[in-house]
Motif scaffolding. Structure first.
Motif, PDB file in Angstrom:
ATOM      1  N   ARG A 164     -51.955-118.186   8.746  1.00 35.59           N
ATOM      2  CA  ARG A 164     -52.337-117.069   7.869  1.00 35.59           C
ATOM      3  C   ARG A 164     -53.633-117.390   7.128  1.00 35.59           C
ATOM      4  O   ARG A 164     -54.526-116.537   7.011  1.00 35.59           O
ATOM      5  CB  ARG A 164     -51.212-116.788   6.878  1.00 35.59           C
ATOM      6  N   MET A 165     -53.769-118.616   6.654  1.00 39.18           N
ATOM      7  CA  MET A 165     -54.984-119.028   5.963  1.00 39.18           C
ATOM      8  C   MET A 165     -56.199-118.910   6.892  1.00 39.18           C
ATOM      9  O   MET A 165     -57.271-118.452   6.484  1.00 39.18           O
ATOM     10  CB  MET A 165     -54.840-120.472   5.465  1.00 39.18           C
ATOM     11  N   GLY A 166     -56.037-119.311   8.154  1.00 40.16           N
ATOM     12  CA  GLY A 166     -57.134-119.215   9.106  1.00 40.16           C
ATOM     13  C   GLY A 166     -57.554-117.786   9.378  1.00 40.16           C
ATOM     14  O   GLY A 166     -58.759-117.479   9.458  1.00 40.16           O
ATOM     15  N   LEU A 167     -56.584-116.881   9.510  1.00 40.04           N
ATOM     16  CA  LEU A 167     -56.921-115.479   9.751  1.00 40.04           C
ATOM     17  C   LEU A 167     -57.603-114.846   8.537  1.00 40.04           C
ATOM     18  O   LEU A 167     -58.548-114.058   8.676  1.00 40.04           O
ATOM     19  CB  LEU A 167     -55.652-114.697  10.104  1.00 40.04           C
ATOM     20  N   LEU A 168     -57.130-115.180   7.342  1.00 40.10           N
ATOM     21  CA  LEU A 168     -57.784-114.661   6.136  1.00 40.10           C
ATOM     22  C   LEU A 168     -59.206-115.181   6.010  1.00 40.10           C
ATOM     23  O   LEU A 168     -60.113-114.474   5.557  1.00 40.10           O
ATOM     24  CB  LEU A 168     -56.965-115.037   4.895  1.00 40.10           C
ATOM     25  N   LEU A 169     -59.416-116.420   6.432  1.00 41.23           N
ATOM     26  CA  LEU A 169     -60.758-117.005   6.421  1.00 41.23           C
ATOM     27  C   LEU A 169     -61.669-116.259   7.397  1.00 41.23           C
ATOM     28  O   LEU A 169     -62.823-115.945   7.082  1.00 41.23           O
ATOM     29  CB  LEU A 169     -60.658-118.484   6.798  1.00 41.23           C
ATOM     30  N   ALA A 170     -61.152-115.967   8.589  1.00 40.57           N
ATOM     31  CA  ALA A 170     -61.925-115.222   9.585  1.00 40.57           C
ATOM     32  C   ALA A 170     -62.246-113.817   9.085  1.00 40.57           C
ATOM     33  O   ALA A 170     -63.363-113.303   9.284  1.00 40.57           O
ATOM     34  CB  ALA A 170     -61.154-115.154  10.895  1.00 40.57           C
ATOM     35  N   GLN A 171     -61.288-113.185   8.438  1.00 34.97           N
ATOM     36  CA  GLN A 171     -61.515-111.850   7.889  1.00 34.97           C
ATOM     37  C   GLN A 171     -62.597-111.888   6.818  1.00 34.97           C
ATOM     38  O   GLN A 171     -63.481-111.018   6.777  1.00 34.97           O
ATOM     39  CB  GLN A 171     -60.206-111.304   7.309  1.00 34.97           C
ATOM     40  N   LYS A 172     -62.567-112.901   5.966  1.00 30.81           N
ATOM     41  CA  LYS A 172     -63.564-113.023   4.898  1.00 30.81           C
ATOM     42  C   LYS A 172     -64.957-113.217   5.471  1.00 30.81           C
ATOM     43  O   LYS A 172     -65.949-112.763   4.891  1.00 30.81           O
ATOM     44  CB  LYS A 172     -63.195-114.197   3.990  1.00 30.81           C
ATOM     45  N   TRP A 173     -65.053-113.893   6.617  1.00 34.29           N
ATOM     46  CA  TRP A 173     -66.348-114.141   7.265  1.00 34.29           C
ATOM     47  C   TRP A 173     -66.719-113.031   8.258  1.00 34.29           C
ATOM     48  O   TRP A 173     -67.644-113.179   9.020  1.00 34.29           O
ATOM     49  CB  TRP A 173     -66.346-115.508   7.952  1.00 34.29           C
ATOM     50  N   SER A 174     -65.968-111.938   8.237  1.00 36.55           N
ATOM     51  CA  SER A 174     -66.231-110.759   9.085  1.00 36.55           C
ATOM     52  C   SER A 174     -66.249-111.105  10.575  1.00 36.55           C
ATOM     53  O   SER A 174     -67.067-110.589  11.343  1.00 36.55           O
ATOM     54  CB  SER A 174     -67.569-110.103   8.680  1.00 36.55           C
TER      55      SER A 174
END
Length: 223
Positions: free
Chosen positions: A119-129
Motif C-alpha cells: 500500500r505504501m508503494g502504491l501511494l508513493l507511485a500515486q504521489k509521483w503521478s
C-alpha cells in the motif's frame, strides 16, 4: 517434513527461553506467529520443491518501457519490538525514481506489514503521478490474495481491500510474487529501517547497503 522440522526447532527454542530466561508467550499468539514465520521462510521453497534441477541465480528484472516497477518488503522478528517496511520504485533502466522506508513500533503479523508495504508503494507511485505500475513482493500469501481479490476477515484482509481500491488511480497495475534474490534492494532498506528505527524517503543517495545493490541490478544498456 520441512514444516515439521521447523516447528520442532521453534518449540525447542521456546522451551529454552522459558527454562533459562523465564519468558513465555501466550499459546495462541505463539502458534499464530510460528505458522506465519514458517510460511514466510519455507512457503516459496515448498512451492518449487518438485523441481530439483539446479537453477541459475535470479535477479531483478526491469519493467517494460513507460512502466515502473515497485519492489516492496517487510520484516518482523520475534521478540524484537517494531517492524520495518520498504518500497522502491524504478524505471525500465533500473533508475531510482523514489524509495521509502518506515519503522513501525509494536508487533503485527508478517502478512499485515507486507500488505502495508505494498500500500505504501502504491501511494508513493500515486504521489509521483506514475500511472503504469508493476508491484513485486516476496510474500506469496499476500500477492496471492491480491491476485484473487478475496473477502478476508483477517487482520490484513482490510489492508488488501484498501490496496485493491487504489487500483482505480492507475491505468495499469499488476501484482507479482518474486523470490528474495529478486528483491534485494527492498530487503536492504527494510533491514536499514529496522536497525536504525527510522523513517525516510529518498530520490537520490540511498544508504550504502542498498545503493550498491541498486547499481549492480541496473540492466546493461548499449553505450
Amino acid at each position: 517434513m520441512l514444516y515439521f522440522i521447523g516447528f520442532s526447532w521453534l518449540l525447542w527454542h521456546r522451551r529454552n527461553k522459558f527454562l533459562f530466561q523465564h519468558k513465555v508467550q501466550e499459546d495462541h499468539a505463539w502458534v499464530n506467529w510460528a505458522q506465519e514465520f514458517l510460511h514466510e521462510q519455507f512457503g516459496a521453497v515448498m512451492q518449487s520443491r518438485p523441481e530439483q534441477n539446479i537453477r541459475p541465480k535470479r535477479s531483478w528484472q526491469p519493467p517494460p518501457p513507460d512502466h515502473v516497477l515497485i519492489n516492496t518488503n517487510a520484516s518482523v522478528i520475534q521478540d524484537n519490538p517494531g517492524c520495518g517496511l520498504s518500497a522502491i520504485i524504478r524505471d525500465h533502466n533500473g533508475q531510482l525514481i523514489v524509495a521509502e522506508s518506515r519503522f513501525i513500533p509494536g508487533m503485527v503479523s508478517i502478512q499485515l506489514v507486507e500488505a502495508y508495504a505494498i500500500r505504501m508503494g502504491l501511494l508513493l507511485a500515486q504521489k509521483w503521478s506514475l500511472t503504469k505500475v508493476h508491484v513485486a513482493a516476496d510474500c506469496l500469501g499476500v500477492v496471492s490474495a491480491l491476485q484473487a481479490s478475496p473477502n478476508s476477515l483477517s487482520d490484513w484482509g482490510m489492508m488488501i481491500r484498501e490496496i485493491l481500491v487504489l487500483r482505480k488511480h492507475f491505468t495499469f497495475v499488476q501484482f507479482s510474487f518474486v523470490p528474495r534474490d529478486c528483491n534485494v534492494v527492498a530487503n536492504a532498506l527494510v533491514i536499514w529501517s529496522r536497525k536504525t528505527q527510522s523513517c525516510k524517503l529518498w530520490t537520490i543517495d540511498l544508504p550504502d547497503c542498498a545503493a550498491t545493490l541498486l547499481l549492480v541490478e541496473k540492466p546493461l544498456v548499449a553505450v
